[in-house]
Structure formats: structure tokens, C-alpha cells
Design a protein around this motif. Structure first.
Motif, PDB file in Angstrom:
ATOM      1  N   VAL A  19      51.988 -15.702 -12.227  1.00  0.00           N
ATOM      2  CA  VAL A  19      51.349 -15.670 -10.910  1.00  0.00           C
ATOM      3  C   VAL A  19      51.057 -14.223 -10.541  1.00  0.00           C
ATOM      4  CG1 VAL A  19      51.672 -16.196  -8.456  1.00  0.00           C
ATOM      5  CG2 VAL A  19      52.552 -17.766 -10.180  1.00  0.00           C
ATOM      6  N   VAL A  20      49.878 -14.007  -9.968  1.00  0.00           N
ATOM      7  CA  VAL A  20      49.495 -12.682  -9.496  1.00  0.00           C
ATOM      8  C   VAL A  20      49.387 -12.745  -7.979  1.00  0.00           C
ATOM      9  CG1 VAL A  20      47.698 -10.899  -9.524  1.00  0.00           C
ATOM     10  CG2 VAL A  20      48.245 -12.157 -11.612  1.00  0.00           C
ATOM     11  N   GLN A  21      50.010 -11.769  -7.325  1.00  0.00           N
ATOM     12  CA  GLN A  21      49.953 -11.706  -5.869  1.00  0.00           C
ATOM     13  C   GLN A  21      49.168 -10.459  -5.477  1.00  0.00           C
ATOM     14  OE1 GLN A  21      53.706 -12.248  -3.843  1.00  0.00           O
ATOM     15  NE2 GLN A  21      53.053 -10.927  -2.178  1.00  0.00           N
TER      16      GLN A  21
ATOM     17  N   LYS B 190      47.614 -16.535 -12.895  1.00  0.00           N
ATOM     18  CA  LYS B 190      47.095 -15.369 -13.614  1.00  0.00           C
ATOM     19  C   LYS B 190      45.747 -15.675 -14.262  1.00  0.00           C
ATOM     20  CE  LYS B 190      48.454 -11.569 -16.505  1.00  0.00           C
ATOM     21  NZ  LYS B 190      49.568 -10.870 -17.113  1.00  0.00           N
ATOM     22  N   SER B 191      45.532 -16.895 -14.699  1.00  0.00           N
ATOM     23  CA  SER B 191      44.258 -17.251 -15.328  1.00  0.00           C
ATOM     24  C   SER B 191      43.091 -17.106 -14.348  1.00  0.00           C
ATOM     25  CB  SER B 191      44.312 -18.676 -15.883  1.00  0.00           C
ATOM     26  OG  SER B 191      44.559 -19.601 -14.842  1.00  0.00           O
ATOM     27  N   ARG B 192      43.317 -17.477 -13.094  1.00  0.00           N
ATOM     28  CA  ARG B 192      42.248 -17.333 -12.087  1.00  0.00           C
ATOM     29  C   ARG B 192      41.972 -15.850 -11.811  1.00  0.00           C
ATOM     30  NH1 ARG B 192      41.355 -20.550  -6.454  1.00  0.00           N
ATOM     31  NH2 ARG B 192      39.332 -19.631  -6.053  1.00  0.00           N
TER      32      ARG B 192
ATOM     33  N   LYS C   5      39.855 -14.552 -14.538  1.00  0.00           N
ATOM     34  CA  LYS C   5      38.470 -15.014 -14.421  1.00  0.00           C
ATOM     35  C   LYS C   5      37.696 -14.205 -13.375  1.00  0.00           C
ATOM     36  CE  LYS C   5      39.268 -19.776 -15.841  1.00  0.00           C
ATOM     37  NZ  LYS C   5      39.388 -21.179 -15.395  1.00  0.00           N
ATOM     38  N   MET C   6      38.423 -13.616 -12.414  1.00  0.00           N
ATOM     39  CA  MET C   6      37.796 -12.778 -11.378  1.00  0.00           C
ATOM     40  C   MET C   6      37.440 -11.402 -11.932  1.00  0.00           C
ATOM     41  SD  MET C   6      40.291 -13.547  -8.116  1.00  0.00           S
ATOM     42  CE  MET C   6      39.754 -12.084  -7.291  1.00  0.00           C
ATOM     43  N   GLY C   7      37.852 -11.104 -13.146  1.00  0.00           N
ATOM     44  CA  GLY C   7      37.561  -9.811 -13.746  1.00  0.00           C
ATOM     45  C   GLY C   7      38.690  -8.807 -13.606  1.00  0.00           C
ATOM     46  N   ARG C   8      39.901  -9.278 -13.299  1.00  0.00           N
ATOM     47  CA  ARG C   8      41.096  -8.444 -13.166  1.00  0.00           C
ATOM     48  C   ARG C   8      40.878  -7.252 -12.229  1.00  0.00           C
ATOM     49  NH1 ARG C   8      45.245  -8.949 -16.542  1.00  0.00           N
ATOM     50  NH2 ARG C   8      45.608  -6.712 -16.548  1.00  0.00           N
TER      51      ARG C   8
END
Length: 106
Positions: free
Chosen positions: A18-20, A84-86, A89-92
């Protein structure tokens, strides 16, 4: 009601799955003098003749007061958690990147 606003990433926490993201409105604010705000507000409410008489007196009174700078806008802060996959997909996007967020009541 709908509004798309720009938010700047101020912090990223990546725990592997998960990315916050912590975001703050991407608005440039500049400090404004309390003296200037008083002069502007009084100036708006007076007719030209009264303004001519009152403004020199008001400016003289305010010269003796300390200058207090205040912020003219309180920024909105948002924290978003996503898989994290989303995020990938946003381009990190990184800290300092600007994202467009559409906020509306459904």
C-alpha cells in the motif's frame, strides 16, 4: 458541486503493498500585512471625500502599530492510501509532483 484542484505531494509512505500519499493544495500564498488589510477594508467602505479626510489619519495611527503578517489562505490537506499497483499505473509520482483531484458531492 464539483471542483478539480491541484494538490502537491508532500510525503509518500510505501509499505510494499500500500502506498500512502499526503497532499496539500498547490496554491501560492503570500503573507499580507494586517495594516494593509485594515486600510483596504476601510477604503472600500468610504466615499471619496470622507476617504480623503480619514485615510491620512488612519495611516498615521497604523504607523505606530507593529506590522503583523498573516496568511490569507488556509490550505487543504488530503491523505490517500492506495494499492501499490494503482500508484505505479499513475506513473509513480514523487514528492513535489502535482496531481489533479476532482472533489464533488455524490
Amino acid at each position: 458541486m464539483s471542483a478539480t484542484d491541484e494538490f502537491k505531494i508532500t510525503q509518500i509512505v510505501d509499505n510494499g503493498q500500500v502506498v500512502q500519499l499526503t497532499l496539500i493544495e498547490n496554491v501560492s500564498t503570500e503573507p499580507i500585512s494586517q495594516k494593509q488589510m485594515i486600510i483596504d477594508n476601510v477604503s472600500k467602505r468610504l466615499d471619496a471625500e470622507t476617504k480623503e479626510q480619514v485615510m491620512p489619519l488612519l495611516e498615521a495611527i497604523l504607523q505606530a502599530q507593529p506590522t503583523v503578517n498573516i496568511r490569507s489562505y488556509q490550505q487543504t490537506q488530503i491523505t490517500i492510501g492506495m494499492p501499490k499497483s494503482r500508484y505505479e499505473k499513475m506513473g509513480r509520482p514523487q514528492v513535489g509532483s502535482v496531481l489533479g483531484i476532482d472533489i464533488k458531492k455524490l
